[in-house]
Design a protein around this motif. Structure first.
Motif, PDB file in Angstrom:
ATOM      1  N   GLN A 254      43.720 105.002  66.558  1.00 40.36           N
ATOM      2  CA  GLN A 254      44.210 103.727  66.040  1.00 40.36           C
ATOM      3  C   GLN A 254      44.432 102.718  67.169  1.00 40.36           C
ATOM      4  O   GLN A 254      45.328 102.873  67.988  1.00 40.36           O
ATOM      5  CB  GLN A 254      45.524 103.914  65.289  1.00 40.36           C
ATOM      6  N   ARG A 256      44.133  99.358  65.993  1.00 44.00           N
ATOM      7  CA  ARG A 256      44.455  98.223  65.128  1.00 44.00           C
ATOM      8  C   ARG A 256      45.220  98.772  63.935  1.00 44.00           C
ATOM      9  O   ARG A 256      45.085  99.938  63.563  1.00 44.00           O
ATOM     10  CB  ARG A 256      43.191  97.483  64.680  1.00 44.00           C
ATOM     11  N   TRP A 259      47.816  95.109  59.646  1.00 44.19           N
ATOM     12  CA  TRP A 259      47.944  93.648  59.755  1.00 44.19           C
ATOM     13  C   TRP A 259      46.576  92.985  59.891  1.00 44.19           C
ATOM     14  O   TRP A 259      46.360  91.879  59.402  1.00 44.19           O
ATOM     15  CB  TRP A 259      48.796  93.280  60.968  1.00 44.19           C
ATOM     16  N   ALA A 260      45.650  93.666  60.577  1.00 47.13           N
ATOM     17  CA  ALA A 260      44.326  93.081  60.807  1.00 47.13           C
ATOM     18  C   ALA A 260      43.571  92.847  59.502  1.00 47.13           C
ATOM     19  O   ALA A 260      42.709  91.976  59.420  1.00 47.13           O
ATOM     20  CB  ALA A 260      43.508  93.977  61.738  1.00 47.13           C
ATOM     21  N   SER A 263      46.089  89.622  57.773  1.00 51.24           N
ATOM     22  CA  SER A 263      46.787  88.551  58.481  1.00 51.24           C
ATOM     23  C   SER A 263      46.272  87.166  58.095  1.00 51.24           C
ATOM     24  O   SER A 263      47.056  86.210  58.005  1.00 51.24           O
ATOM     25  CB  SER A 263      46.684  88.744  59.996  1.00 51.24           C
ATOM     26  N   MET A 292      49.487  95.565  69.923  1.00 48.83           N
ATOM     27  CA  MET A 292      48.617  95.622  68.759  1.00 48.83           C
ATOM     28  C   MET A 292      49.026  94.589  67.720  1.00 48.83           C
ATOM     29  O   MET A 292      48.179  93.939  67.090  1.00 48.83           O
ATOM     30  CB  MET A 292      48.644  97.023  68.151  1.00 48.83           C
ATOM     31  N   GLN A 293      50.326  94.391  67.534  1.00 48.91           N
ATOM     32  CA  GLN A 293      50.788  93.407  66.560  1.00 48.91           C
ATOM     33  C   GLN A 293      50.487  91.979  67.013  1.00 48.91           C
ATOM     34  O   GLN A 293      50.120  91.125  66.202  1.00 48.91           O
ATOM     35  CB  GLN A 293      52.286  93.600  66.303  1.00 48.91           C
ATOM     36  N   GLU A 295      47.967  91.050  68.596  1.00 45.29           N
ATOM     37  CA  GLU A 295      46.543  90.825  68.336  1.00 45.29           C
ATOM     38  C   GLU A 295      46.245  90.752  66.843  1.00 45.29           C
ATOM     39  O   GLU A 295      45.599  89.798  66.365  1.00 45.29           O
ATOM     40  CB  GLU A 295      45.731  91.957  68.976  1.00 45.29           C
ATOM     41  N   ASP A 296      46.701  91.733  66.107  1.00 47.45           N
ATOM     42  CA  ASP A 296      46.326  91.839  64.699  1.00 47.45           C
ATOM     43  C   ASP A 296      46.966  90.764  63.835  1.00 47.45           C
ATOM     44  O   ASP A 296      46.488  90.484  62.728  1.00 47.45           O
ATOM     45  CB  ASP A 296      46.689  93.225  64.164  1.00 47.45           C
ATOM     46  N   LYS A 302      41.728  90.149  69.660  1.00 44.28           N
ATOM     47  CA  LYS A 302      41.764  91.588  69.900  1.00 44.28           C
ATOM     48  C   LYS A 302      41.387  91.893  71.351  1.00 44.28           C
ATOM     49  O   LYS A 302      40.400  91.370  71.876  1.00 44.28           O
ATOM     50  CB  LYS A 302      40.795  92.322  68.957  1.00 44.28           C
ATOM     51  N   SER A 381      51.925  99.361  57.450  1.00 39.49           N
ATOM     52  CA  SER A 381      52.043  98.120  58.216  1.00 39.49           C
ATOM     53  C   SER A 381      52.494  97.006  57.277  1.00 39.49           C
ATOM     54  O   SER A 381      52.072  96.942  56.121  1.00 39.49           O
ATOM     55  CB  SER A 381      50.701  97.736  58.850  1.00 39.49           C
TER      56      SER A 381
END
Length: 394
Positions: A254, A256, A259-260, A263, A292-293, A295-296, A302, A381
């Motif tokens: 994982q 990502r 959220w990806a 979002s 990660m958050q 980015e996503d 990313k 998430s």
């Protein structure tokens, strides 16, 4: 078929409550949750009988659930939910309580999360956390989340060029934020040198990358705007909210989260972009999840979170006011309440009732959650965008 979620008109969040954390407690989870509910009623100026909706999250409430808790606490709600989703519980609880209020199933919903921490509580919780953990993690020496997150951290560093200095910058900033927060477990400043020279726990995860388990509780009310106004409560509206479970199951590891997936819909529902929020509260059991958050959820592209961290200041008065009470990494992780602390803090910040340092002129906040780690991935998430119902900065 694509079905777009509707908004959250006619819903108000109010009365953020934190029961001060302690490292260990001989009390039950019921005791901690009861203290939070009593504070909710006192601060809101209502009676327990006025609460007609209840949403509960706890790891140490067993064998009880929200159902059994109603008798312990003398409540008789007409809407009830039990959300065992760890770090995603706050946002998920908010979404579901908001829908209940919109539908008329409840008028005043108490959302509460709390856990105790006996000397052996954390080990017992890990031993029965999930069937997957029992069958596929613990027999091979993965005795808890540290090693699971070490896998994520190592791969993230390898693929995107993140360094321990990058993770350390986040941890040091959160500790600085925590020093003004009265309930924080961590009371001493943290330097980058102290972070870098701390002992390894499960390389590349070191001591200050890990949350401190503790006992405590967090809570808030979800109600209708007219009720909040009648009670004279400072409130916030929900501009948008999402949840996603078991996203990207085919990813080999994982990098990502859910959220990806959603979002873009979150920001479209909110009617703004990530640049439009004043406060960011991410779930932070380990700093790699924070990246990660970032980015996503669209704060950066990313793989660009390391550069984003290097370019910004994450203290209360910095360019990105992030985890403003210290987050779990410095305030502590009170079990499932770790999934509530960011939401409660965001509500305080945008209604200008911060217990610690206040973000100047804060009006909008992004809150995200992450929970239920299985081997190398979290399964839940969620995220929400909140806006104060009026400018409380004056």
């Amino acid at each position: 078929m694509t079905v777009r979620r509707t908004g959250y008109d006619g819903v108000t969040l109010a009365v953020p409550v934190s029961v001060p954390y302690v490292r260990y407690s001989t009390e039950t989870a019921h005791w901690w949750i009861a203290r939070a509910l009593r504070r909710l009623t006192e601060d809101a100026g209502i009676k327990s009988g006025d609460i007609d909706g209840l949403c509960v999250s706890s790891f140490t409430l067993a064998p009880d659930t929200a159902v059994g808790l109603t008798q312990h606490l003398g409540l008789s709600p007409r809407w009830l939910d039990h959300i065992p989703m760890g770090g995603a519980s706050g946002v998920v609880g908010l979404r579901r309580a908001a829908r209940a209020v919109q539908a008329g199933d409840a008028d005043i919903v108490a959302c509460v999360a709390g856990d105790t921490n006996h000397v052996d509580s954390f080990r017992k919780m890990l031993s029965s956390f999930s069937r997957f953990a029992q069958d596929a993690s613990y027999p091979y020496g993965f005795g808890g989340p540290n090693t699971s997150f070490a896998l994520l951290t190592a791969r993230y560093m390898q693929l995107y060029g993140a360094t321990r200095e990058d993770f350390g910058k986040l941890c040091v900033a959160q500790r600085e934020n925590a020093l003004s927060y009265p309930h924080a477990i961590m009371k001493k400043p943290l330097s980058l040198e102290q972070y870098l020279t701390a002992r390894a726990i499960s390389d590349p995860v070191h001591l200050f990358d890990c949350v401190m388990p503790c006992a405590g509780a967090e809570a808030f009310l979800v109600t209708r705007p007219e009720i909040a106004a009648d009670l004279g409560l400072r409130g916030a509206r929900v501009l948008g909210a999402i949840e996603r479970h078991n996203a990207f199951p085919d990813d080999p590891i994982q990098l990502r989260g859910g959220w990806a997936v959603d979002s873009d819909e979150l920001w479209a529902m909110a009617g703004l972009t990530a640049e439009g929020v004043d406060v960011v509260e991410t779930y932070d059991d380990y700093p790699v999840i924070v990246m990660m958050q970032f980015e996503d959820l669209g704060l950066c592209d990313k793989g660009e979170a390391p550069a984003f961290v290097r370019a910004n200041d994450f203290t209360v008065t910095g360019s990105v006011a992030h985890n403003t009470c210290g987050g779990q990494l410095s305030a502590g992780q009170a079990g499932a309440a770790g999934g509530y602390i960011g939401l409660v803090e965001a509500l305080r910040q945008i209604t200008h009732r911060a217990l610690g340092a206040q973000v100047p002129k804060a009006r909008r906040a992004l809150v995200s959650g992450f929970g239920m780690i299985n081997y190398d991935r979290g399964l839940c998430s969620g995220a929400a965008v909140l806006e104060a119902e009026e400018d409380y900065s004056a």
